[in-house]
Enzyme design. Sequence first.
Site, PDB file in Angstrom:
ATOM      1  N   CYS A   2       0.829  -1.282   0.005  1.00 32.50           N
ATOM      2  CA  CYS A   2       0.196   0.226   0.050  1.00 32.50           C
ATOM      3  C   CYS A   2       0.775   1.209  -0.076  1.00 32.50           C
ATOM      4  O   CYS A   2       1.943   1.399   0.516  1.00 32.50           O
ATOM      5  CB  CYS A   2      -1.035   0.126   1.242  1.00 32.50           C
ATOM      6  SG  CYS A   2      -1.956  -1.438   1.310  1.00 32.50           S
ATOM      7  N   ARG A  27       3.727  -0.488  -4.927  1.00 35.03           N
ATOM      8  CA  ARG A  27       3.580  -1.042  -3.672  1.00 35.03           C
ATOM      9  C   ARG A  27       2.071  -1.769  -3.678  1.00 35.03           C
ATOM     10  O   ARG A  27       2.153  -2.275  -2.370  1.00 35.03           O
ATOM     11  CB  ARG A  27       3.607   0.040  -2.531  1.00 35.03           C
ATOM     12  CG  ARG A  27       4.954   1.156  -2.426  1.00 35.03           C
ATOM     13  CD  ARG A  27       4.754   2.183  -1.615  1.00 35.03           C
ATOM     14  NE  ARG A  27       4.717   1.656  -0.294  1.00 35.03           N
ATOM     15  CZ  ARG A  27       5.656   1.495   0.502  1.00 35.03           C
ATOM     16  NH1 ARG A  27       6.876   1.569   0.175  1.00 35.03           N
ATOM     17  NH2 ARG A  27       5.433   0.916   1.696  1.00 35.03           N
ATOM     18  N   TRP A  74      -2.993  -2.701  -1.633  1.00 37.35           N
ATOM     19  CA  TRP A  74      -2.711  -4.250  -1.841  1.00 37.35           C
ATOM     20  C   TRP A  74      -3.376  -4.863  -0.853  1.00 37.35           C
ATOM     21  O   TRP A  74      -3.264  -4.861   0.433  1.00 37.35           O
ATOM     22  CB  TRP A  74      -1.240  -4.573  -1.689  1.00 37.35           C
ATOM     23  CG  TRP A  74      -0.799  -5.984  -1.963  1.00 37.35           C
ATOM     24  CD1 TRP A  74      -0.562  -6.478  -3.220  1.00 37.35           C
ATOM     25  CD2 TRP A  74      -0.503  -7.233  -1.160  1.00 37.35           C
ATOM     26  NE1 TRP A  74      -0.409  -7.910  -3.233  1.00 37.35           N
ATOM     27  CE2 TRP A  74      -0.412  -8.192  -2.034  1.00 37.35           C
ATOM     28  CE3 TRP A  74      -0.605  -7.059   0.309  1.00 37.35           C
ATOM     29  CZ2 TRP A  74      -0.004  -9.577  -1.241  1.00 37.35           C
ATOM     30  CZ3 TRP A  74      -0.406  -8.545   0.914  1.00 37.35           C
ATOM     31  CH2 TRP A  74      -0.322  -9.667  -0.026  1.00 37.35           C
ATOM     32  N   ASN A  98      -1.405   2.346   5.556  1.00 37.12           N
ATOM     33  CA  ASN A  98      -0.518   1.259   5.061  1.00 37.12           C
ATOM     34  C   ASN A  98      -0.281   0.329   6.324  1.00 37.12           C
ATOM     35  O   ASN A  98       0.117   0.994   7.233  1.00 37.12           O
ATOM     36  CB  ASN A  98       0.729   1.758   4.542  1.00 37.12           C
ATOM     37  CG  ASN A  98       1.813   0.750   4.267  1.00 37.12           C
ATOM     38  OD1 ASN A  98       1.380  -0.326   4.085  1.00 37.12           O
ATOM     39  ND2 ASN A  98       3.097   1.280   4.167  1.00 37.12           N
ATOM     40  N   GLY A  99      -0.516  -0.722   6.297  1.00 35.91           N
ATOM     41  CA  GLY A  99      -0.239  -1.788   7.398  1.00 35.91           C
ATOM     42  C   GLY A  99      -1.260  -2.691   7.893  1.00 35.91           C
ATOM     43  O   GLY A  99      -2.276  -2.594   7.284  1.00 35.91           O
ATOM     44  N   GLU A 482      16.873 -18.483  -8.224  1.00 33.62           N
ATOM     45  CA  GLU A 482      16.299 -17.376  -8.474  1.00 33.62           C
ATOM     46  C   GLU A 482      15.817 -17.250  -9.801  1.00 33.62           C
ATOM     47  O   GLU A 482      14.608 -16.880 -10.157  1.00 33.62           O
ATOM     48  CB  GLU A 482      17.550 -16.600  -8.397  1.00 33.62           C
ATOM     49  CG  GLU A 482      17.416 -14.921  -8.835  1.00 33.62           C
ATOM     50  CD  GLU A 482      16.521 -14.019  -8.369  1.00 33.62           C
ATOM     51  OE1 GLU A 482      15.975 -14.686  -7.381  1.00 33.62           O
ATOM     52  OE2 GLU A 482      16.303 -13.006  -8.629  1.00 33.62           O
ATOM     53  N   LYS A 486      12.086 -15.984 -10.830  1.00 38.65           N
ATOM     54  CA  LYS A 486      11.810 -15.164 -11.578  1.00 38.65           C
ATOM     55  C   LYS A 486      10.766 -15.619 -12.692  1.00 38.65           C
ATOM     56  O   LYS A 486       9.716 -14.787 -13.040  1.00 38.65           O
ATOM     57  CB  LYS A 486      13.083 -14.543 -12.317  1.00 38.65           C
ATOM     58  CG  LYS A 486      13.930 -13.696 -11.628  1.00 38.65           C
ATOM     59  CD  LYS A 486      13.441 -12.276 -11.209  1.00 38.65           C
ATOM     60  CE  LYS A 486      13.137 -12.330 -10.091  1.00 38.65           C
ATOM     61  NZ  LYS A 486      13.706 -12.022  -8.817  1.00 38.65           N
ATOM     62  N   GLU A 489       7.264 -15.842 -11.065  1.00 39.61           N
ATOM     63  CA  GLU A 489       6.525 -14.786 -10.418  1.00 39.61           C
ATOM     64  C   GLU A 489       5.988 -13.780 -11.716  1.00 39.61           C
ATOM     65  O   GLU A 489       4.947 -13.384 -11.434  1.00 39.61           O
ATOM     66  CB  GLU A 489       8.007 -13.857  -9.900  1.00 39.61           C
ATOM     67  CG  GLU A 489       7.562 -12.722  -9.122  1.00 39.61           C
ATOM     68  CD  GLU A 489       8.649 -11.937  -8.466  1.00 39.61           C
ATOM     69  OE1 GLU A 489       9.928 -12.292  -9.012  1.00 39.61           O
ATOM     70  OE2 GLU A 489       8.425 -11.186  -7.757  1.00 39.61           O
ATOM     71  N   HIS A 505      16.659 -38.107  -6.648  1.00 40.84           N
ATOM     72  CA  HIS A 505      16.194 -38.458  -5.487  1.00 40.84           C
ATOM     73  C   HIS A 505      14.741 -38.188  -5.583  1.00 40.84           C
ATOM     74  O   HIS A 505      14.088 -37.989  -4.399  1.00 40.84           O
ATOM     75  CB  HIS A 505      16.827 -37.799  -4.145  1.00 40.84           C
ATOM     76  CG  HIS A 505      18.272 -38.401  -4.097  1.00 40.84           C
ATOM     77  ND1 HIS A 505      18.581 -39.388  -3.735  1.00 40.84           N
ATOM     78  CD2 HIS A 505      19.589 -37.684  -4.372  1.00 40.84           C
ATOM     79  CE1 HIS A 505      19.800 -39.597  -3.545  1.00 40.84           C
ATOM     80  NE2 HIS A 505      20.348 -38.276  -4.084  1.00 40.84           N
ATOM     81  N   LYS A 604       5.854  -4.732  -4.676  1.00 40.42           N
ATOM     82  CA  LYS A 604       6.998  -4.634  -4.512  1.00 40.42           C
ATOM     83  C   LYS A 604       7.695  -4.836  -2.960  1.00 40.42           C
ATOM     84  O   LYS A 604       8.749  -5.326  -2.714  1.00 40.42           O
ATOM     85  CB  LYS A 604       7.466  -3.335  -5.143  1.00 40.42           C
ATOM     86  CG  LYS A 604       9.112  -3.043  -5.220  1.00 40.42           C
ATOM     87  CD  LYS A 604       9.685  -3.927  -6.300  1.00 40.42           C
ATOM     88  CE  LYS A 604      11.287  -3.765  -6.109  1.00 40.42           C
ATOM     89  NZ  LYS A 604      11.838  -4.705  -6.837  1.00 40.42           N
TER      90      LYS A 604
HETATM   91  O1  M6R Z   1      12.660  -5.852  -0.254  1.00 45.49           O
HETATM   92  P1  M6R Z   1      13.159  -7.283   0.137  1.00 45.49           P
HETATM   93  O2  M6R Z   1      14.503  -7.592  -0.593  1.00 45.49           O
HETATM   94  O3  M6R Z   1      13.124  -7.550   1.513  1.00 45.49           O
HETATM   95  O4  M6R Z   1      12.042  -8.174  -0.676  1.00 45.49           O
HETATM   96  C1  M6R Z   1      12.071  -9.585  -0.371  1.00 45.49           C
HETATM   97  C2  M6R Z   1      10.938 -10.263  -1.196  1.00 45.49           C
HETATM   98  O5  M6R Z   1       9.957  -9.885  -1.014  1.00 45.49           O
HETATM   99  C3  M6R Z   1      11.744 -10.057  -2.833  1.00 45.49           C
HETATM  100  O6  M6R Z   1      12.846 -10.273  -3.151  1.00 45.49           O
HETATM  101  C4  M6R Z   1      10.661 -10.656  -3.838  1.00 45.49           C
HETATM  102  O7  M6R Z   1      10.910 -12.100  -3.443  1.00 45.49           O
HETATM  103  C5  M6R Z   1      10.898 -10.211  -5.205  1.00 45.49           C
HETATM  104  N1  M6R Z   1       9.698  -9.826  -5.879  1.00 45.49           N
HETATM  105  C6  M6R Z   1      11.403 -11.305  -5.942  1.00 45.49           C
HETATM  106  O8  M6R Z   1      11.638 -10.885  -7.194  1.00 45.49           O
END
Ligand code: M6R
Length: 609
Positions: A2, A27, A74, A98-99, A482, A486, A489, A505, A604
Site C-alpha cells: 500500500c 507498492r 494491496w 498502510n499496514g 532465483e 523469476k 513470478e 532422489h 514490491k
Molecule cells: O525488499 P526485500 O528484498 O526484503 O524483498 C524480499 C522479497 O519480497 C522480494 O525479493 C521478492 O521475492 C521479489 N519480488 C522477487 O523478485
Amino acid sequence: MCGIVGAIADRDVVPVLIEGLKRLEYRGYDSAGIAVVDGADIRRVRRTGRVAAMEDASAAEGFAATLGIGHTRWATHGGVTESNAHPHVSHGVALVHNGIIENHEQQRERLKALGYEFESQTDTEVIAHLIHHYLQDGADLLAALQRAVKELHGAYALAVVSRKEPERMVVARMGCPLLVGLGEGENFVASDVSAILQATRRVIFLEEGDTAEISRDAVRVFDGDDQPVQREEHLSDVSLSSLELGPYRHFMQKEIHEQPRALGDTMEAIIDAGGFEPTLFGKDADAVLREVEGVQILACGTSFYAGSVARYWIEAISGLPCSVEIASEYRYRTAVANPKHLVVTISQSGETLDTMEALKYAKSLGQDLTLSICNVPESAIPRASRLVFYTRAGAEIGVASTKAFTTQLVGLFALAATLAKVNGRLPEAKEAEYIEALRHLPGDVQHALNLEPQVAMWSEHFTPREHALFLGRGVHYPIALEGALKLKEISYIHAEAYPAGELKHGPLALVDDDMPVVVIAPNDSLLEKVKSNMQEVRARGGQLFVFTDADSNFADSEGVHVIRTERHVGVLSPIVHTIPVQMLAYHVALARGTDVDKPRNLAKSVTVE
Ligand code: M6R
C-alpha cells in the site's frame, strides 16, 4: 504494501496526488483512491484496478482541492472491492492506511456498540471511526489521532484529513514507512520519496511512534509520548529520470540493462575504500567484525537467494560458519542464539516486515552484532542495524527484483572478503585478485546482456509450457532458485529449482519431453558432475537449456540447447549467470503477455505478514 500520499498547498493538489500514486503503484495495485477537503465537505473517489482508472473518474467528477490524501492498495483484510478501497471515511474524517491493525476485530465490536456502522471488511475503517469518536469527545484532529493510535496494535502509516479542519492534515507512523516532504508554502506526506519528487527533494523521515501535524507553512512532529521533537531534514538524491522508463518497454527490462552501471556504482565504494575494509560497513564495523565468529543471514524471496549464494562465499573465503534462513520462518521458531554471530539481514526495500521482525527477534535473543544489506537509505531495517552496506542499484520499480539482487551479491561478496581480511585469511595477492574480478564485473555482465537475442529465441520453448525445472550445483544452485522464482513470478509458469545432484532422489520422475530443464553449468569444479546430471535428464527425453561459459566445451546437440557467456569469471560467476535467467523470465513473460512489472497478486514492498 500500500502506498500513501498527501498534500496541502495553495494550488490544486489533485495532480500531485495522482502523480504520486502512479509512482507508488509498485507498492500495491488492487485499487486506488483519493479524498480531498473541498469547502466544508470531504469528496472521495475510489476505483478497483489501477490508478489510471481512478484518475479518469476524478477528472470526470472535476476533483480539485488544496488539501487531500491518496492511497494505492494491496488487499489484505477484505477483497478487492471499491468499498474496501481507501480512503475510508467516518463522518467527515477521511483516512488512508498502510499496514495491518491486529486488534481490529475488538475495536470493531467496541465501535459498533458505540453506534458506528461499517461499510467495509477492512481493518482500516476502525481507525477512521476511532478518530471520529475522539473528535466527538472534544479532541482536535491531532489529539484524536494521538489517542486513537495508542489503542491500535499492529503496524500503520496513516494520513488523515477532516472537513472541519481544512488547514492541516495529521499523520502517524509505526512499523510502516512515512516521510514528510517540505516545500515552499506547501507540504507533503508519502510512503516513499518517489511520490513527491515532482514537488520537493527535502524530506523528514518520521520515526517509529511519531505523529505529525502538517499545514502549508509548518510541520510539527511529536514522538510516541506526544512530545514535540525535531527530526533531521534530508535532501533526497533519487533522480526523477531513474523513475522513468526511458526507451524501455518495462521497468524490469530497464533494470536488467542497468546492471553494469548499478554494479559499477556499488563496487565503487569498495575501490574507494582501498579494498575490503571494515569501514565499508560503517564506523563501528572494525570492532564489530573482529568479534564475529559466525554469520546468520535472514531474508525473504530473492534476497534470501542472495544470502544463499553468500553462504558459499562466506564459508569458503572467510572460514566462518554461515547459516541462511527465511526470515518468516526464523522469527517464529525457538532459535539458539549465538551472540558472537553476525546477524545479516538482506532487503532491497529495507521495509519487509518478516525480515524486520526476524531482526528484532534475533536482537531480543541477545544477538547484538547486526548488519543490513539494503538498497533504500534510511529505511527501517538498516536503521535498526548496527552496520549497513547500501547497494547503489538505484530505485528498483519492477516487482521482480533484478539489479537489487546482483548488487546485493556484490555487498555480500565484500562482506565475505572483509571477514576473511579481519581474520587474517585474505593474503594481499588474493585481495588484489578479487578487486580485479570486481573491476571486470560490469564488462562481464554487459557481455551476458549481449546474449539477449539468443535468450529471447529460447522463450518459444517455454511460452506454451506450464512447468519448468531449473538445476544448478554449489554456488550456482541459488541462481537456479532465483531463475525459477523469476519465471514463476512474472510468467506464471510453475518452476522449481533443485541442486542437480538431488534430481535422482525424486524430481527426475517429473521429467519427460514436455519438461524444459534449465541448467546453470559454468566451467567450475562441479561441471563434470552437472554433465552427468544432464545425461539423466536427456535419457528421459527432457529438453535441456544450458547456460554455460565459453570455457566449458558444451555444444548444441539433439535436445540440448546451449548459450555461452564469454568466459568463466571465477568466484563472481553466480552474478554473471544471473543475467541470462533474468532475461529468460522476461522474454517468456513478454511472450505470454503478462503484466511484467506488476505481476498478479504481488507487490514490491511486503510490509505485512
Ligand atoms: O525488499 P526485500 O528484498 O526484503 O524483498 C524480499 C522479497 O519480497 C522480494 O525479493 C521478492 O521475492 C521479489 N519480488 C522477487 O523478485
